[in-house]
Design a protein around this motif. Structure first.
Motif, short mmCIF file in Angstrom:
data_model
loop_
_atom_site.label_atom_id
_atom_site.label_comp_id
_atom_site.label_asym_id
_atom_site.label_seq_id
_atom_site.Cartn_x
_atom_site.Cartn_y
_atom_site.Cartn_z
N GLY A 29 36.47 17.65 23.47
CA GLY A 29 37.83 18.11 23.15
C GLY A 29 38.17 17.89 21.69
O GLY A 29 38.84 18.72 21.08
N ALA A 30 37.70 16.78 21.12
CA ALA A 30 37.95 16.52 19.70
C ALA A 30 37.27 17.58 18.84
O ALA A 30 37.82 18.03 17.83
N HIS A 31 36.06 17.98 19.21
CA HIS A 31 35.38 19.02 18.45
C HIS A 31 36.07 20.37 18.61
O HIS A 31 36.28 21.10 17.63
N LEU A 32 36.46 20.69 19.83
CA LEU A 32 37.10 21.98 20.08
C LEU A 32 38.40 22.11 19.29
O LEU A 32 38.76 23.21 18.84
N GLU A 33 39.11 21.01 19.11
CA GLU A 33 40.33 21.05 18.32
C GLU A 33 40.06 21.46 16.88
O GLU A 33 40.88 22.12 16.24
N GLN A 34 38.88 21.11 16.36
CA GLN A 34 38.58 21.34 14.96
C GLN A 34 37.65 22.53 14.72
O GLN A 34 37.32 22.82 13.57
N CYS A 35 37.22 23.21 15.77
CA CYS A 35 36.22 24.27 15.62
C CYS A 35 36.67 25.57 16.27
O CYS A 35 36.59 25.71 17.50
N PRO A 36 37.14 26.55 15.51
CA PRO A 36 37.57 27.83 16.09
C PRO A 36 36.43 28.58 16.77
O PRO A 36 36.66 29.27 17.77
N LEU A 37 35.22 28.45 16.27
CA LEU A 37 34.09 29.15 16.90
C LEU A 37 33.86 28.64 18.31
O LEU A 37 33.69 29.43 19.26
N CYS A 38 33.85 27.32 18.50
CA CYS A 38 33.62 26.77 19.83
C CYS A 38 34.80 27.02 20.76
O CYS A 38 34.62 27.13 21.98
N ARG A 39 36.01 27.13 20.21
CA ARG A 39 37.15 27.49 21.07
C ARG A 39 36.96 28.90 21.62
O ARG A 39 37.25 29.16 22.79
N GLN A 40 36.47 29.81 20.80
CA GLN A 40 36.20 31.17 21.30
C GLN A 40 35.06 31.16 22.31
O GLN A 40 35.13 31.83 23.35
N ARG A 41 34.03 30.36 22.05
CA ARG A 41 32.92 30.26 22.99
C ARG A 41 33.39 29.65 24.32
O ARG A 41 32.90 30.02 25.39
N LEU A 42 34.35 28.72 24.25
CA LEU A 42 34.91 28.15 25.48
C LEU A 42 35.65 29.20 26.27
O LEU A 42 35.52 29.28 27.49
N ARG A 43 36.43 30.03 25.59
CA ARG A 43 37.13 31.11 26.28
C ARG A 43 36.14 32.04 26.97
O ARG A 43 36.36 32.50 28.09
N ASP A 44 35.04 32.35 26.29
CA ASP A 44 34.02 33.20 26.88
C ASP A 44 33.40 32.53 28.11
O ASP A 44 33.18 33.18 29.14
N ALA A 45 33.14 31.22 28.01
CA ALA A 45 32.55 30.49 29.14
C ALA A 45 33.51 30.47 30.33
O ALA A 45 33.09 30.62 31.48
N GLU A 46 34.80 30.29 30.06
CA GLU A 46 35.78 30.30 31.14
C GLU A 46 35.87 31.67 31.80
O GLU A 46 36.01 31.77 33.03
N ALA A 47 35.76 32.72 30.99
CA ALA A 47 35.81 34.08 31.55
C ALA A 47 34.59 34.34 32.43
O ALA A 47 34.70 34.94 33.51
N ILE A 48 33.42 33.89 31.99
CA ILE A 48 32.21 34.06 32.79
C ILE A 48 32.33 33.28 34.10
O ILE A 48 32.00 33.78 35.18
N GLY A 49 32.82 32.04 34.00
CA GLY A 49 32.97 31.23 35.19
C GLY A 49 33.95 31.84 36.19
O GLY A 49 33.71 31.84 37.40
N ALA A 50 35.05 32.40 35.67
CA ALA A 50 36.04 33.04 36.55
C ALA A 50 35.43 34.26 37.25
O ALA A 50 35.67 34.49 38.44
N ALA A 51 34.63 35.03 36.51
CA ALA A 51 34.01 36.21 37.09
C ALA A 51 33.01 35.82 38.18
O ALA A 51 32.96 36.44 39.25
#
Length: 225
Positions: A29-51
């Motif tokens: 979570g500390a890294h995600l707060e400071q990294c826009p690239l990983c925040r976007q990758r997290l959104r992609d991972a959540e979308a894949i998981g939801a699908a």
């Protein structure tokens, strides 16, 4: 801040699924707060998981599922004092923090407070000070003096280390503020902090380190890493 070292894909998928050990999740979570690239990758991972979850759900029209759903709703309606339209509690998402250089990432606040200035460091070894999270001893803040060479070591399982200030070099490259070291048992390294300012980082382990030198192994039981 533009980090160059990021969370591994498997770490992001585990974080999205809520499957990371608690201490590793704090550092992620500390890294995600400071990294826009990983925040976007997290959104992609959540979308894949939801699908994937949607594809594995049974047909809602089946009588058994419909009956269970109706019974559950009836029981909820019968509970006293529960509002009919209670809004769901959203999952807290990482977000960029204030520009204050002493401000700690939000995920660290429950464990270490909000500011580097307020921390009370404890001596661990020459040139190394630490603070362990009171309720999560496997989560630790480290302050390592400039130009300090740490012992060669590998990892029992997983380690996540987020750089907050200063930097270090090892066989994997330069790790500077915002970078995360996402390491497993296959990685052996020897961090050397860069000149200038102390390297301050937050680390989480899900197994003890494996030191190569006999002296480091001797003192490991005292420093509890």
């Amino acid at each position: 801040m533009n980090p160059h070292h990021h969370l591994h894909e498997s770490t992001l998928m585990s974080y999205a699924a809520g499957a990371l050990p608690a201490s590793l999740g704090v550092v992620a979570g500390a890294h995600l707060e400071q990294c826009p690239l990983c925040r976007q990758r997290l959104r992609d991972a959540e979308a894949i998981g939801a699908a994937l979850l949607e594809q594995t759900q049974p047909d809602a029209a089946t009588p058994g599922r419909a009956g269970l759903r109706a019974a559950m709703l009836a029981q909820l309606d019968a509970l006293p004092g529960v509002p009919d339209s209670t809004p769901p509690v959203p999952r807290q998402r990482p977000h960029p923090g204030p520009a204050d250089p002493d401000h700690l990432p939000v995920s660290l606040h429950p464990h270490f407070g909000t500011s580097l200035k307020a921390l009370r460091w404890r001596w661990m070894a020459p040139g190394v000070h630490c603070i362990r999270a009171p309720a999560m001893p496997e989560l630790i803040l480290l302050r390592i003096a400039p130009g300090k060479c740490l012992p060669m070591h590998s990892h029992g399982r997983s380690e996540l280390t987020q750089i907050l200030r200063g930097a270090y070099n090892d066989a994997l490259g330069l790790f500077a503020p915002g970078d995360v070291a996402d390491l497993d048992a296959d990685v052996e390294h020897q961090p050397v902090t860069t000149p200038g300012v102390p390297c301050i980082c937050v680390s989480a382990l899900d197994a003890p380190l494996v030191f190569s030198g006999w002296l480091a192994r001797k003192i490991q039981r005292f420093v509890k890493l």
